[in-house]
Enzyme design. Structure first.
Site, PDB file in Angstrom:
ATOM      1  N   CYS A 115       0.830  -1.197   0.000  1.00  0.00           N
ATOM      2  CA  CYS A 115       0.000   0.000   0.000  1.00  0.00           C
ATOM      3  C   CYS A 115       0.869   1.252   0.000  1.00  0.00           C
ATOM      4  O   CYS A 115       0.661   2.174  -0.793  1.00  0.00           O
ATOM      5  CB  CYS A 115      -0.925  -0.009   1.211  1.00  0.00           C
ATOM      6  N   CYS A 116       1.883   1.277   0.876  1.00  0.00           N
ATOM      7  CA  CYS A 116       2.780   2.435   0.919  1.00  0.00           C
ATOM      8  C   CYS A 116       3.579   2.556  -0.375  1.00  0.00           C
ATOM      9  O   CYS A 116       3.871   3.674  -0.826  1.00  0.00           O
ATOM     10  CB  CYS A 116       3.735   2.314   2.104  1.00  0.00           C
ATOM     11  N   CYS A 196      -1.271   8.591   7.185  1.00  0.00           N
ATOM     12  CA  CYS A 196      -2.575   8.321   6.593  1.00  0.00           C
ATOM     13  C   CYS A 196      -3.579   7.957   7.691  1.00  0.00           C
ATOM     14  O   CYS A 196      -3.228   7.312   8.686  1.00  0.00           O
ATOM     15  CB  CYS A 196      -2.466   7.177   5.581  1.00  0.00           C
ATOM     16  N   CYS A 199      -3.960   4.370   9.174  1.00  0.00           N
ATOM     17  CA  CYS A 199      -2.735   3.772   9.710  1.00  0.00           C
ATOM     18  C   CYS A 199      -2.126   4.577  10.842  1.00  0.00           C
ATOM     19  O   CYS A 199      -0.954   4.364  11.195  1.00  0.00           O
ATOM     20  CB  CYS A 199      -1.702   3.620   8.588  1.00  0.00           C
ATOM     21  N   CYS A 224       7.526   4.046   5.793  1.00  0.00           N
ATOM     22  CA  CYS A 224       6.673   3.798   4.626  1.00  0.00           C
ATOM     23  C   CYS A 224       7.499   3.286   3.451  1.00  0.00           C
ATOM     24  O   CYS A 224       6.989   2.583   2.584  1.00  0.00           O
ATOM     25  CB  CYS A 224       5.925   5.075   4.227  1.00  0.00           C
TER      26      CYS A 224
END
Length: 250
Positions: A115-116, A196, A199, A224
């Site tokens: 995702c990162c 984010c 998170c 990240c």
């Protein structure tokens, strides 16, 4: 853009003892193609405030991940207008909706590295391809992963400058109070480190202020990937990222 102008070892060592403003002046006089990466947390706000006196027209690179807190987005828009920031906004090559449809609604939990990579690492690598040098708000006391950072580093053939490396969180807040610098209102709601929305947890969760990031995953309190050489070098070939580049835009 030509290759980086590498500072000498003597110059880099001298900068380890310099004040952040002195480091910023050196950076802005040494590199024509330079930007400051801003998450609009407390550290980048301090840097932006200092840069208003040194190079107010500097490019401010912001990654719009699509998962930012609404309060963060509102704060960015306010500061962009009030400080006349030259803001360059980079977004992932796929939308949040497309990611959630194809890779799962909770990729940030099931595979936070991926995702990162999609939402932060690849857009930043694309942004930095335009510059010889970039300025960050990293500090050594933020996390175990950052305790050995240098003021000036070479990362992927780009000069990376960390003017606040030796500062503590207390130093940051003292500067904010002394200069009446505006800051993200989420800090007043108990958030210690901002990332984010899915998170990031409020409160103090461990020895380091980033301990509330990616809580409950194998990435808890970590990075990240933007500030990890291997991630920045290797990311970008996964099938969910199209080949055509995107230009920065609002």
């Amino acid at each position: 853009m030509t290759g980086p102008l590498k500072p000498s070892a003597v110059e880099m060592e001298a900068l380890e003892l310099a004040a952040p403003q002195e480091i910023l002046r050196w950076a802005c006089s040494s590199f024509r193609c330079i930007c400051v990466a801003a998450s609009f947390g407390k550290d980048s706000i301090v840097l932006l405030h200092m840069l208003r006196e040194i190079r107010p027209e500097i490019d401010v690179v912001y990654l719009n991940t699509g998962y930012d807190f609404p309060e963060t987005v509102d704060f960015i828009r306010r500061l962009e207008k009030e400080w006349s920031l030259h803001l360059l906004e980079f977004s992932p090559r796929i939308s949040v909706e497309e990611q959630e449809r194809t890779l799962g609604a909770d990729l940030y939990q099931t595979d936070p590295d991926r995702c990162c990579g999609i939402r932060k690492v690849e857009p930043m690598a694309r942004a930095l391809s335009n510059y010889n040098a970039w300025i960050t708000g990293l500090r050594r006391d933020e996390t175990e992963h950052r305790k050995n950072i240098r003021v000036v580093e070479l990362m992927n053939d780009t000069v990376k400058i960390n003017p606040l490396a030796a500062w503590t969180a207390e130093d940051i807040w003292n500067y904010i109070r002394m200069h009446n610098v505006p800051y993200n209102p989420l800090y007043d709601r108990g958030y210690v480190s901002l990332g984010c929305r899915p998170c990031t947890l409020a409160g103090t969760w461990g020895r380091f202020e980033r301990a509330g990031r990616w809580a409950g995953t194998n990435k808890a309190g970590g990075e990240c990937g933007i500030h990890v050489n291997t991630s920045m070098q290797q990311y970008g070939d996964s099938e969910e990222v199209p080949d055509s580049p995107l230009e920065p835009g609002k």
